[in-house]
Design a protein around this motif. Structure first.
Motif, short mmCIF file in Angstrom:
data_model
loop_
_atom_site.label_atom_id
_atom_site.label_comp_id
_atom_site.label_asym_id
_atom_site.label_seq_id
_atom_site.Cartn_x
_atom_site.Cartn_y
_atom_site.Cartn_z
N ARG A 1 0.83 -1.20 0.00
CA ARG A 1 0.00 0.00 0.00
C ARG A 1 0.88 1.27 0.00
O ARG A 1 1.89 1.31 0.68
CB ARG A 1 -0.90 0.02 1.23
CG ARG A 1 -1.89 -1.12 1.31
CD ARG A 1 -2.63 -1.13 2.65
NE ARG A 1 -1.70 -1.27 3.78
CZ ARG A 1 -1.45 -0.33 4.67
NH1 ARG A 1 -2.08 0.84 4.59
NH2 ARG A 1 -0.60 -0.54 5.66
N PRO A 2 0.46 2.29 -0.73
CA PRO A 2 1.19 3.56 -0.66
C PRO A 2 1.26 4.12 0.76
O PRO A 2 2.24 4.77 1.12
CB PRO A 2 0.37 4.48 -1.57
CG PRO A 2 -0.27 3.56 -2.56
CD PRO A 2 -0.59 2.32 -1.77
N ALA A 3 0.25 3.83 1.58
CA ALA A 3 0.25 4.32 2.96
C ALA A 3 1.33 3.67 3.80
O ALA A 3 1.70 4.18 4.87
CB ALA A 3 -1.12 4.08 3.60
N ALA A 4 1.86 2.52 3.33
CA ALA A 4 2.91 1.82 4.07
C ALA A 4 4.30 2.29 3.67
O ALA A 4 5.30 1.81 4.22
CB ALA A 4 2.79 0.31 3.84
N VAL A 5 4.38 3.25 2.75
CA VAL A 5 5.66 3.69 2.22
C VAL A 5 6.07 5.03 2.86
O VAL A 5 5.27 5.96 2.93
CB VAL A 5 5.60 3.85 0.69
CG1 VAL A 5 6.95 4.29 0.13
CG2 VAL A 5 5.15 2.55 0.03
N ALA A 6 7.31 5.08 3.32
CA ALA A 6 7.87 6.33 3.84
C ALA A 6 8.82 6.92 2.81
O ALA A 6 9.35 6.20 1.96
CB ALA A 6 8.61 6.08 5.15
N VAL A 7 9.02 8.22 2.87
CA VAL A 7 9.88 8.91 1.90
C VAL A 7 10.99 9.63 2.64
O VAL A 7 10.75 10.34 3.63
CB VAL A 7 9.06 9.92 1.06
CG1 VAL A 7 9.97 10.58 0.02
CG2 VAL A 7 7.89 9.24 0.39
N PHE A 8 12.23 9.45 2.17
CA PHE A 8 13.41 10.11 2.75
C PHE A 8 14.21 10.77 1.63
O PHE A 8 14.15 10.33 0.47
CB PHE A 8 14.31 9.11 3.48
CG PHE A 8 13.63 8.37 4.60
CD1 PHE A 8 13.50 8.95 5.85
CD2 PHE A 8 13.12 7.09 4.40
CE1 PHE A 8 12.88 8.27 6.89
CE2 PHE A 8 12.50 6.40 5.44
CZ PHE A 8 12.38 7.00 6.68
N LEU A 9 14.97 11.79 1.99
CA LEU A 9 15.85 12.41 1.01
C LEU A 9 17.17 11.66 0.88
O LEU A 9 17.91 11.85 -0.08
CB LEU A 9 16.12 13.87 1.39
CG LEU A 9 14.87 14.79 1.38
CD1 LEU A 9 15.26 16.20 1.78
CD2 LEU A 9 14.21 14.77 0.01
N ALA A 10 17.47 10.81 1.88
CA ALA A 10 18.67 9.98 1.86
C ALA A 10 18.45 8.81 2.80
O ALA A 10 17.61 8.90 3.72
CB ALA A 10 19.89 10.79 2.30
N PRO A 11 19.13 7.68 2.57
CA PRO A 11 18.98 6.55 3.49
C PRO A 11 19.34 6.98 4.92
O PRO A 11 20.28 7.75 5.13
CB PRO A 11 19.98 5.53 2.95
CG PRO A 11 20.20 5.92 1.53
CD PRO A 11 20.08 7.41 1.49
N VAL B 1 7.10 3.62 -7.73
CA VAL B 1 6.47 3.48 -6.43
C VAL B 1 5.74 4.77 -6.08
O VAL B 1 6.17 5.87 -6.44
CB VAL B 1 7.53 3.16 -5.34
CG1 VAL B 1 6.90 3.12 -3.96
CG2 VAL B 1 8.22 1.84 -5.65
N ALA B 2 4.61 4.62 -5.35
CA ALA B 2 3.87 5.77 -4.85
C ALA B 2 3.80 5.68 -3.33
O ALA B 2 3.76 4.59 -2.75
CB ALA B 2 2.46 5.81 -5.43
N ALA B 3 3.79 6.84 -2.68
CA ALA B 3 3.70 6.91 -1.22
C ALA B 3 2.68 7.98 -0.83
O ALA B 3 2.54 9.00 -1.50
CB ALA B 3 5.06 7.26 -0.61
N ASP B 4 1.96 7.72 0.24
CA ASP B 4 1.03 8.70 0.79
C ASP B 4 1.68 9.36 2.01
O ASP B 4 2.03 8.67 2.97
CB ASP B 4 -0.29 8.01 1.20
CG ASP B 4 -1.11 7.58 0.00
OD1 ASP B 4 -0.85 8.09 -1.10
OD2 ASP B 4 -2.00 6.72 0.17
#
Length: 350
Positions: free
Chosen positions: A276-286, A316-319
């Motif tokens: 799910r996109p809701a399960a995805v986190a977004v970072f600018l770097a690891p 990939v999509a993230a919410d």
């Protein structure tokens, strides 16, 4: 009344095989230009395939080899009703006469045709419209009358080509409930882009892409475990395809996505990973302690999605919350890392 289709039409890029059981409703899903409407045209007889066979209830409606028709039943003699996006009612006839037209053209007496028209108008909740002309109808009313007209002819097969596409959002639910009622007794094929149509109207779905059926099965099953990008988008899931390594899915891009592996997935076999996109986190770097799955990408779009923003990358999509998007400066062109826990990823055969 079973339907069997196995046809090819090079000019439209069509090479489709499809079966519909007696009394079953199958929804054809797919992006624009995938071949859904072309398939209906081949079944209805408005398009002639280069090669193939169309059978309905054991009766051969079309048998074409090398462009030559061995058997060809004219559209009006196929006992197939095709309902398009536009109602296409006869403007010079009343609603009752529009619905009675089919029975009359089949030789029914005027009184019998009128009785059948009244019956179907009542069944679609349009009995009070019988005396009106089509120009006095709203879009939803006209489409209800079109459904009644199609079914009053007692077709063995009903084809519906995006029946809700031209309707206002507040009108479509009522027609959807009408169709849910009448399709319970009818062999039918419906094309749609709307997941609600598939869920509420169809027993099975077939996903069409580039003129071919790439995935099919019970509606709930396909939406729960999609194997095609279009079905995954309808289900609101990310989908990555690749090969099962025994420890994860190695994608075509070379990433390895770890998750719950289905016992049926053999090492080296094609597999898909969904999450799910809701399960995805977004970072600018690891960052230290990030989940096992880290996927590098570039932001393509940022768009509203309920109270959140949907950030779409290459694959990939993230919410994320608007606050998080602002703090990270997420915008098209920004390089990011998408992370998702392995526990959130389902892996199964492609």
């Amino acid at each position: 009344m079973t339907l069997e289709v196995d046809a090819r039409l090079a000019a439209r890029g069509l090479d489709v095989a499809l079966q519909v059981g007696d009394g079953e409703t199958v929804a054809l899903l797919g992006p624009n230009g995938a071949g859904k409407s072309t398939t209906l045209g081949v079944v209805a007889g408005t398009l002639r395939p280069d090669d193939g066979v169309v059978r309905l209830g054991g009766r051969t409606l079309a048998h074409v080899e090398g462009g030559r028709a061995r058997t060809w039943v004219a559209p009006h003699d196929r006992h197939v009703a095709l309902l398009a996006q536009e109602p296409l009612l006869f403007p010079h006839l009343s609603v009752a006469d529009n619905v009675a037209f089919g029975p009359r053209s089949q030789g029914a007496r005027r009184r019998d045709a009128a009785a059948r028209a009244a019956e179907w108008l009542a069944r679609v909740g349009a009995a009070d419209l019988a005396g009106r002309r089509p120009t006095a109808l709203s879009g939803g009313q006209a489409q209800r009358v079109a459904v009644a007209r199609a079914l009053a002819a007692r077709p063995r097969l009903l084809l519906l080509d995006e029946p809700m596409a031209a309707l206002d959002v507040d009108v479509a639910p009522a027609l959807r409930q009408t169709l849910r009622h009448v399709l319970a007794e009818q062999t039918a094929v419906i094309t749609t882009h709307d997941v609600l149509d598939a869920l509420l109207l169809a027993d099975r779905v077939a996903v069409v892409d580039a003129g071919r059926v790439v995935e099919q099965g019970p509606t709930a099953q396909v939406l729960a475990r999609p194997r095609s990008a279009f079905a995954a988008s309808l289900a609101g899931l990310n989908l990555l395809t690749g090969v099962w390594t025994g420890d994860g899915v190695r994608t075509d891009a070379g990433d390895v996505v770890h998750g719950h592996g289905d016992p049926e997935v053999a090492e080296g076999a094609p597999a898909v990973a969904t999450f799910r996109p809701a399960a995805v986190a977004v970072f600018l770097a690891p960052v230290p302690g990030s989940p096992r799955n880290l996927l590098h990408g570039r932001v393509r779009t940022v768009e509203p999605h309920g109270d959140l923003l949907r950030v779409r990358g290459d694959h990939v999509a993230a919410d994320v919350t608007p606050q998080a998007a602002a703090e990270l400066g997420l915008a098209p062109g920004v390089d990011v890392w998408f992370s998702v826990k392995a526990a959130e990823v389902d892996v199964y055969p492609a």
